[in-house]
Structure formats: structure tokens, C-alpha cells
Scaffold this motif. Sequence first.
Motif, mmCIF file in Angstrom:
data_model
loop_
_atom_site.group_PDB
_atom_site.id
_atom_site.type_symbol
_atom_site.label_atom_id
_atom_site.label_comp_id
_atom_site.label_asym_id
_atom_site.label_seq_id
_atom_site.Cartn_x
_atom_site.Cartn_y
_atom_site.Cartn_z
ATOM 1 N N UNK A 293 0.842 -1.197 0.000
ATOM 2 C CA UNK A 293 0.000 0.000 0.000
ATOM 3 C C UNK A 293 0.880 1.252 0.000
ATOM 4 N N UNK A 294 1.990 1.194 0.717
ATOM 5 C CA UNK A 294 2.916 2.332 0.727
ATOM 6 C C UNK A 294 3.486 2.577 -0.668
ATOM 7 N N UNK A 295 3.754 1.518 -1.407
ATOM 8 C CA UNK A 295 4.232 1.685 -2.787
ATOM 9 C C UNK A 295 3.138 2.263 -3.675
ATOM 10 N N UNK A 296 1.877 1.874 -3.456
ATOM 11 C CA UNK A 296 0.764 2.496 -4.188
ATOM 12 C C UNK A 296 0.812 4.011 -4.019
ATOM 13 N N UNK A 297 0.932 4.459 -2.779
ATOM 14 C CA UNK A 297 0.976 5.899 -2.502
ATOM 15 C C UNK A 297 2.186 6.543 -3.182
ATOM 16 N N UNK A 298 3.303 5.843 -3.149
ATOM 17 C CA UNK A 298 4.518 6.388 -3.754
ATOM 18 C C UNK A 298 4.375 6.547 -5.265
ATOM 19 N N UNK A 299 3.638 5.640 -5.912
ATOM 20 C CA UNK A 299 3.453 5.759 -7.365
ATOM 21 C C UNK A 299 2.590 6.974 -7.712
ATOM 22 N N UNK A 300 1.549 7.225 -6.918
ATOM 23 C CA UNK A 300 0.741 8.425 -7.159
ATOM 24 C C UNK A 300 1.589 9.687 -6.983
ATOM 25 N N UNK A 301 2.394 9.696 -5.947
ATOM 26 C CA UNK A 301 3.253 10.855 -5.706
ATOM 27 C C UNK A 301 4.254 11.025 -6.851
ATOM 28 N N UNK A 302 4.814 9.914 -7.325
ATOM 29 C CA UNK A 302 5.791 9.982 -8.415
ATOM 30 C C UNK A 302 5.159 10.534 -9.687
ATOM 31 N N UNK A 303 3.914 10.155 -9.955
ATOM 32 C CA UNK A 303 3.215 10.703 -11.126
ATOM 33 C C UNK A 303 2.994 12.203 -10.979
ATOM 34 N N UNK A 304 2.550 12.604 -9.795
ATOM 35 C CA UNK A 304 2.255 14.019 -9.578
ATOM 36 C C UNK A 304 3.501 14.879 -9.672
ATOM 37 N N UNK A 305 4.647 14.336 -9.241
ATOM 38 C CA UNK A 305 5.887 15.108 -9.192
ATOM 39 C C UNK A 305 6.773 14.910 -10.422
ATOM 40 N N UNK A 306 6.262 14.199 -11.446
ATOM 41 C CA UNK A 306 6.999 13.957 -12.694
ATOM 42 C C UNK A 306 8.223 13.063 -12.505
ATOM 43 N N UNK A 307 8.249 12.293 -11.411
ATOM 44 C CA UNK A 307 9.279 11.258 -11.306
ATOM 45 C C UNK A 307 8.959 10.109 -12.255
ATOM 46 N N UNK A 308 7.660 9.862 -12.483
ATOM 47 C CA UNK A 308 7.185 8.965 -13.528
ATOM 48 C C UNK A 308 6.337 9.785 -14.487
ATOM 49 N N UNK A 309 6.368 9.415 -15.766
ATOM 50 C CA UNK A 309 5.774 10.282 -16.779
ATOM 51 C C UNK A 309 4.534 9.708 -17.462
ATOM 52 N N UNK A 310 4.283 8.416 -17.347
ATOM 53 C CA UNK A 310 3.224 7.779 -18.134
ATOM 54 C C UNK A 310 2.502 6.738 -17.282
#
Length: 456
Positions: A293-310
Motif C-alpha cells: 500500500x505504501x508503494x501504491x501511494x509512492x506511485x501516485x506521488x511519483x506521477x504528480x511530481x513527474x518522477x514517472x511520466x506515463x
Amino acid sequence: MFDLVIRNGLLIEADGVTKADLAIDGEQIAAVGLSLQGRREIDATDCYVLPGAIDPHVHLQMPLAGMVSTDDFRTGTIAAACGGVTTIIDFVEPKPGQSMLEALALRQEEAKNKVAIDYGLHMTIPTWHANAADGLKEVPAVVEAGCLSFKMYQAYEGMMLDDVALLRALTAVGEAGGRTVLHSETGPVLDYLRAEALAEGHVEPIWHAYTRPAPLEASAVHRAAELADLASCPLYIFHVGCQESVEAILQARSRRIDIWGETCPQYLLLNAEEHLGGPNGALYVCAPPLRSVEDNRAMWHALAQDALQVVSTDHCPWTFEEKQQPDFTRIPGGVPSIEARLSLVHHFGVNQGLLTLERWVEVCSTNAARWMGLTRKGRLAPGYDADIVIFDPARIKKITPATLHEAAGWTPYDGMEVCGWPRTVLLRGKVIVEDEQYVGAPGDGRFIPRRPSALS
């Protein structure tokens, strides 16, 4: 007087939100403005108007261990269309002794007259091509044929490239002006851990996650980034699902390495203990595995902060029966997601305040078009293909197998209720979904050659 005008909608693009009309002539967007007039008009009052969603990572009618993934080019692209997707990118996998160009032509023939939306293809570089003396000589010709990106693996017997082979392949792709999309896991160590688990009598699906620890995914990302930098080859990491891999990508980017990352709905919304550990755990086996669940939250944060792009799907569906195997190592990997992605990201991202409307469109359409070389996709601007979604943000829909068009007969998002769903979808100016009903025809789609000139 334009051929078609979409009136009264809120136009959502990666760079802004505009209340305007959108005009179409033929297959292209002709104008954006106020009080435009068309021979035909569509009223988009109270709806969003988006560029068609792009899913750059799907596996339709993919052969694996004597089986074939459940959605073929027809059913898979119809489901995609109903979910607001107007372009997908699938894969070519050359067989031993088969040239890349021959495999490309055969894959295009499989899709011909079946695809309901536009499509591109990634060219896979398997072990036998990477290690053969002349196995990479066709790379420039493949790029010229419009197959800009090359899939490589750091795992799976027969597909895995060791670091030397990976560097060799990255260099060939970079010199040809191509790009690399990568399945990043430390394959040989995972094979050892899986064998050890079986020897100890562990066969349950949860051991799929236990034997693929996140740090080994991240260490593979780190090595690949360094090799891609050495080879001067742009790198895109597929299906990122753990915080450790996000950190490896950010560290590489801090050193100005050209690297992007994607995640998928399953890594945003599902977790290993609840899903792989449940009574139907076999259904949720995918690689890399579901995390926490913590990784789920981290993926949303990464998308919002442009650490992940797609956000892609890695759509690779199997039936319930095909997923039932004697132990976790034999379960075919992959989950269906091709239809619900756009709405899932809207509901759990935008509606929950995690993403802006602009970022939603950026990660579901515009960024994929930019990186993958889709020169006329992903924007609502004159000269771009009229791939358009009229999205009703107030439409409440419960996701079940019965409400989807996917062929697997189950969905990992079964029972989830979303607010927001595509109402109407246009492909190059043609309405293919109207009032949530598919009204297009298999064969509406075409192969889209992708070019380096679109990339930034």
C-alpha cells in the motif's frame, strides 16, 4: 463551415484547460475557438474534451507457453476504444532464426483488418539477436520502417540480456536514432530465489511477490540507466511499481541520464498482501509483482511530481482457468486493464486531489505521444489527428466484467465504482464510440509509423 464541431466542452490539455469549441476537417483537427460552425455538431456540455488516450504497453494475442493472451487485436482494441484509448503500442517478438523485418511484417498482418484503433509496435530484441554476430544489423532498417522503440529484458530465459548484450543492443539502437523500452528485473537472482522457494515447498501465489524483492528491481534499473548513458540511448522503464525503482530513476535523472518511467493501474490500486495473498491470488500474478500500500501511494506521488511520466496498462489478459496452475512459477503473468485505465486514473487521481486535470491528460496521452514518436497524437491542436474523447466527469459506473468489453471474463478492478467515463470517442474524425456504445468497425485502425523527429 467545418466537417464537424464539438461544442460547449471543456478542453483539457497537458498545458491548460480551455472552454472552447473544437473543429474537425477530414481526419485532422482544424481549429479551436468560439462559435465555430460545422456541418455536423456534437454537444459536449458539462463534459471534458480530451486528446485520445494512448496506451504504449499492451500485449494482444501474445503467445506464451502454448497459450495466447485472451484479447486479440479485435477484442482488445474495441475494449480500448470504449475506454477512451485511440492508440496502442504492442510488440513484435522475432522467433529464433527469423529476421526482425520479417517478424514486423507478420505482426502487422495479424493486426490488419482487426484493429479498431490506431497502433504502433515495439521491436523486441531477444537473446539470440543480441548475441549473434550480425543479429543487430537490421536495427536501422526497423527504425526506418517506423518501429522506433526496442523492447529489451533483464529477466526471463531466452529473452534476458546480460549487461554486455544489453550494452551492445543499446548502442545499436542509439546509433540508429531509436529508443529502448525495458523490463527491468535482476533475472538470474530471481530465478534462484524462485527455485529455492519451490524446494522449500512454497507454491502459493504470494510467493511470486516474495521471490521478486523490490531492491532487485531497483538495482536492475540502476545498471540499465548507466549502460544506456554509456550507449547514448534514451531509456524508458516499463511498469514501475516500487519506491526503490522510482528513486533509481530520479538518481539517474539527477546525473542527466535520459530516462523516463511508467507505472500501471495495478501498481496504483492493488497490493500484494490483499490480492496475491487472497483466495484468487493467481489472477493477480504479474511482473514485476504487486507491492505494498505504501508503494501504491509512492506511485501516485511519483506521477504528480513527474518522477514517472506515463500510465500504461501492460494489458496481458488470461482467463481464470489459464491462471490456475500447480505453483506460482507456472502462472502466466499479466492482468487486464486496457478499458478502465483512463477512468481509474481520473477517479482515483483527479477526483481524490492527487493529480490535476492537466496532469491526468499528460500521463494518459500527451507524454506517451511525445516519447514514443507519435507525431500527430496527444494534442488538441490544428494539424493533429482528430483522436478525441468526450468524457463525462459525472458519469458513475461500477466496473464489472459485464460492464467491460475485455475478453478475459474477469477484471482486477471488479466492484470498484468510478465517477467519470468516456461518453463519445473519435478516431481521426470518425465516431467509433457514441453514448458509450461501440459503433466503429474492426479495421478502422491503422499502423502508425513513429519518427524520432517527434521526440523531446
